[in-house]
Write an enzyme that holds these catalytic residues in place. Structure first.
Site, PDB file in Angstrom:
ATOM      1  CG  HIS A 242      -1.740  -1.160   1.478  1.00  0.00           C
ATOM      2  ND1 HIS A 242      -2.869  -1.434   0.744  1.00  0.00           N
ATOM      3  CD2 HIS A 242      -1.623  -2.155   2.384  1.00  0.00           C
ATOM      4  CE1 HIS A 242      -3.418  -2.556   1.195  1.00  0.00           C
ATOM      5  NE2 HIS A 242      -2.691  -3.009   2.181  1.00  0.00           N
TER       6      HIS A 242
HETATM    7  O1  RIB Z   1      -5.133  -0.159   4.746  1.00  0.00           O
HETATM    8  C1  RIB Z   1      -3.736  -0.149   4.554  1.00  0.00           C
HETATM    9  C2  RIB Z   1      -3.102   0.944   5.354  1.00  0.00           C
HETATM   10  O2  RIB Z   1      -3.334   0.726   6.738  1.00  0.00           O
HETATM   11  C3  RIB Z   1      -1.569   0.995   5.207  1.00  0.00           C
HETATM   12  O3  RIB Z   1      -1.130   2.310   5.365  1.00  0.00           O
HETATM   13  C4  RIB Z   1      -1.088   0.149   6.332  1.00  0.00           C
HETATM   14  O4  RIB Z   1       0.240   0.513   6.756  1.00  0.00           O
HETATM   15  C5  RIB Z   1      -2.077   0.520   7.400  1.00  0.00           C
HETATM   16  O5  RIB Z   1      -1.647   1.746   7.988  1.00  0.00           O
END
Ligand code: RIB
Ligand code: CA
Length: 311
Positions: A242
């Site tokens: 992500h």
């Molecule tokens: O949903 C994914 C996000 O939530 C990413 O930033 C992960 O590190 C968590 O913070």
């Protein structure tokens, strides 16, 4: 001077760690003015220490790390050890941070750095809950007009990953997300629809491990651990990386595609934390964010691997 002068606001978290490494490996494109930590994946005491561990791992103990908010604006903090492990950086053994925290709260550091810079020259890159960013926008009335852009990981056009409606970063602090998305600051949003297209499959992971450097081996260990939860849950080969999407976009804006949309945040009820993205659009409301929905995943991983090899 680097094309982008940024503040990374994060909750490390394995994918936050990879995002930090990618940014610190790319000084031609990115100057990291500061790293600010927020409570999210794990409590603040861990996210701030983990942020310091990662800047040290990158050999960049010169980068200031500030501690921020320890809980969301309104809701009770909900963490995600079930994804990231008890330390938040499970998958690698890093020593306690040697570099001290920078003096001053993260919210004040964000305000100070943006207000001291030429207008619209500093980009905020939040990759955790938006508590610090919202607090800074509320505390300094001029901040919204001085920030160049907010490039964030959070939200989703479609399904969430904490509830069917909500992605974790927005779910944890929906009120902060509402402040940010209503601030008028130009926003580029990397939600789950695009981050789930950059799955760190076994060949991609092994290409990073094959670099053989201390940083690459640590990154591979972090990803190996991070893979296990999402691979099981989504029955895919590899987890979505992500947070590095935000940084990769700054380095090479041709990697991703999206479009301007109106985005509204649900702050209560069964859909709390949902980003209502008016993708088609159905309603004649002004766009409040550029929402990304496509990526060249092979070029993304080629860039990430090449840059990790530089540290
Ligand atoms: O949903 C994914 C996000 O939530 C990413 O930033 C992960 O590190 C968590 O913070
Ligand atoms: Ca994160």
């Amino acid at each position: 001077m680097a094309r982008h002068r940024i503040i990374i606001d994060c909750d490390p978290g394995q994918d936050d760690a990879i995002a930090l490494l990618l940014a610190l490996a790319s000084p031609e494109e990115i100057e990291v003015l500061a790293v600010t930590a927020v409570a999210g994946n794990v409590p603040l005491a861990l996210t701030e220490a983990n942020a310091r561990r990662i800047v040290e791992l990158a050999g960049r103990s010169d980068v200031r790390v500030h501690k921020g908010c320890h809980r969301p604006l309104v809701n009770r903090l909900e963490t995600a050890e079930y994804v990231h492990g008890e330390t938040g950086l499970n998958g690698v053994e890093l020593p306690p941070p040697g570099v001290p925290l920078a003096p001053g709260h993260a919210v004040d550091a964000i305000i100070e750095l943006v207000m001291a810079a030429e207008p619209k020259t500093v980009t905020l890159c939040p990759v955790g809950p938006l508590t610090n960013i919202a607090m800074a926008l509320v505390k300094e009335p001029e901040l919204a007009s001085r920030v160049r852009e907010i490039v964030l990981m959070g939200g989703a056009i479609g399904l969430g990953n904490v509830t069917p409606a909500a992605e974790f970063n927005i779910y944890v602090d929906p009120h902060a997300a509402r402040v940010v998305f209503e601030s008028g600051v130009p926003i580029t949003m990397f939600g789950l629809d695009v981050t789930h297209q950059v799955l760190v499959t076994r060949p991609r992971l092994e290409a990073i491990r094959a670099l053989g450097t201390k940083v690459a081996l640590a990154a591979a260990g972090l990803i190996d651990f991070f893979n296990r939860f999402d691979s099981d849950r989504y029955e895919v080969d590899g987890a979505p990386l992500h947070d590095p999407c935000v940084i990769a976009h700054l380095i090479d804006p041709t990697l991703f595609k999206g479009k301007p949309c109106h985005v509204e945040i649900e702050t209560e009820g069964r859909s709390m934390g949902r980003t209502n993205v008016d993708w088609h659009p159905r309603e004649a409301r002004p766009a409040t964010a550029t929402v990304m929905n496509a990526v060249d995943a092979d070029r993304f991983f080629a860039l990430l691997t090449e840059r990790l090899g530089r540290l």
